[in-house]
Design a protein around this motif. Sequence first.
Motif, short mmCIF file in Angstrom:
data_model
loop_
_atom_site.label_atom_id
_atom_site.label_comp_id
_atom_site.label_asym_id
_atom_site.label_seq_id
_atom_site.Cartn_x
_atom_site.Cartn_y
_atom_site.Cartn_z
N ASP A 125 -6.52 -4.27 1.35
CA ASP A 125 -5.48 -4.42 2.36
C ASP A 125 -4.51 -3.23 2.36
O ASP A 125 -4.19 -2.70 3.41
CB ASP A 125 -4.69 -5.71 2.14
CG ASP A 125 -5.51 -6.96 2.41
OD1 ASP A 125 -6.57 -6.84 3.07
OD2 ASP A 125 -5.10 -8.04 1.96
N HIS A 126 -4.07 -2.84 1.18
CA HIS A 126 -3.08 -1.76 1.07
C HIS A 126 -3.61 -0.44 1.63
O HIS A 126 -2.90 0.27 2.34
CB HIS A 126 -2.65 -1.58 -0.39
CG HIS A 126 -1.62 -0.52 -0.57
ND1 HIS A 126 -0.30 -0.69 -0.22
CD2 HIS A 126 -1.73 0.75 -1.05
CE1 HIS A 126 0.37 0.42 -0.48
NE2 HIS A 126 -0.48 1.31 -0.99
N TYR A 127 -4.84 -0.11 1.28
CA TYR A 127 -5.42 1.17 1.72
C TYR A 127 -6.31 1.03 2.95
O TYR A 127 -6.93 2.01 3.37
CB TYR A 127 -6.21 1.81 0.57
CG TYR A 127 -5.35 2.25 -0.57
CD1 TYR A 127 -4.51 3.35 -0.45
CD2 TYR A 127 -5.35 1.55 -1.77
CE1 TYR A 127 -3.71 3.76 -1.50
CE2 TYR A 127 -4.56 1.95 -2.83
CZ TYR A 127 -3.74 3.05 -2.68
OH TYR A 127 -2.94 3.45 -3.72
N ASP A 128 -6.41 -0.17 3.47
CA ASP A 128 -7.26 -0.45 4.63
C ASP A 128 -8.70 -0.01 4.34
O ASP A 128 -9.34 0.66 5.15
CB ASP A 128 -6.72 0.23 5.89
CG ASP A 128 -7.34 -0.35 7.15
OD1 ASP A 128 -7.74 -1.53 7.13
OD2 ASP A 128 -7.45 0.40 8.15
N ARG A 130 -12.34 -0.94 4.13
CA ARG A 130 -13.24 -1.97 4.62
C ARG A 130 -14.50 -1.32 5.18
O ARG A 130 -14.49 -0.16 5.56
CB ARG A 130 -12.57 -2.84 5.67
CG ARG A 130 -12.05 -2.12 6.89
CD ARG A 130 -11.40 -3.09 7.87
NE ARG A 130 -10.34 -2.60 8.67
CZ ARG A 130 -10.34 -1.53 9.46
NH1 ARG A 130 -11.37 -0.77 9.50
NH2 ARG A 130 -9.31 -1.22 10.20
N GLU A 132 -17.15 -1.40 8.13
CA GLU A 132 -17.25 -1.87 9.51
C GLU A 132 -18.70 -2.25 9.77
O GLU A 132 -19.62 -1.51 9.48
CB GLU A 132 -16.81 -0.77 10.47
CG GLU A 132 -15.33 -0.44 10.30
CD GLU A 132 -14.87 0.62 11.28
OE1 GLU A 132 -15.59 0.91 12.24
OE2 GLU A 132 -13.77 1.13 11.05
#
Length: 135
Positions: A125-128, A130, A132
């Motif tokens: 979440d903090h560094y995004d 993920r 796709e």
Amino acid sequence: MVKRGSSIGFFGIFGRSEDMRRLDEALRRAGLHPAQVPEGVKLAAVGLMAGEEMQEPPPTAYPSVGELMAFCALGADLFAHENGEARLAAATRRVEAALEAGEGRDAEIILLMLHAKLIHPALGDHYDIRAESED
């Protein structure tokens, strides 16, 4: 993989290869029990360390990789508890630099941990961080 071949052992008959033992020890020293990381992820990490030249990683390379893998899996709070604020700051700088560059060994280790679903949710979440999907 590495020239002499990485080995996770087989029913306790054949021992683990030196590179796998070194990575296990590096993970342990960084506060992450090696059993929390699947063997395939560790084999892939050793392969990334070997690079395209397929050279045996030097013993000094393992602590750095183990620390980054532990940071990714444990998250900042638990990593700091296990390793202290100075090592947390260093790991944070490495992650930020790797994400900024988008390439290099640290970025590859982070990507490996992401695809293995071993990125701590707070770090994701903090560094995004993920993956796709192409749905």
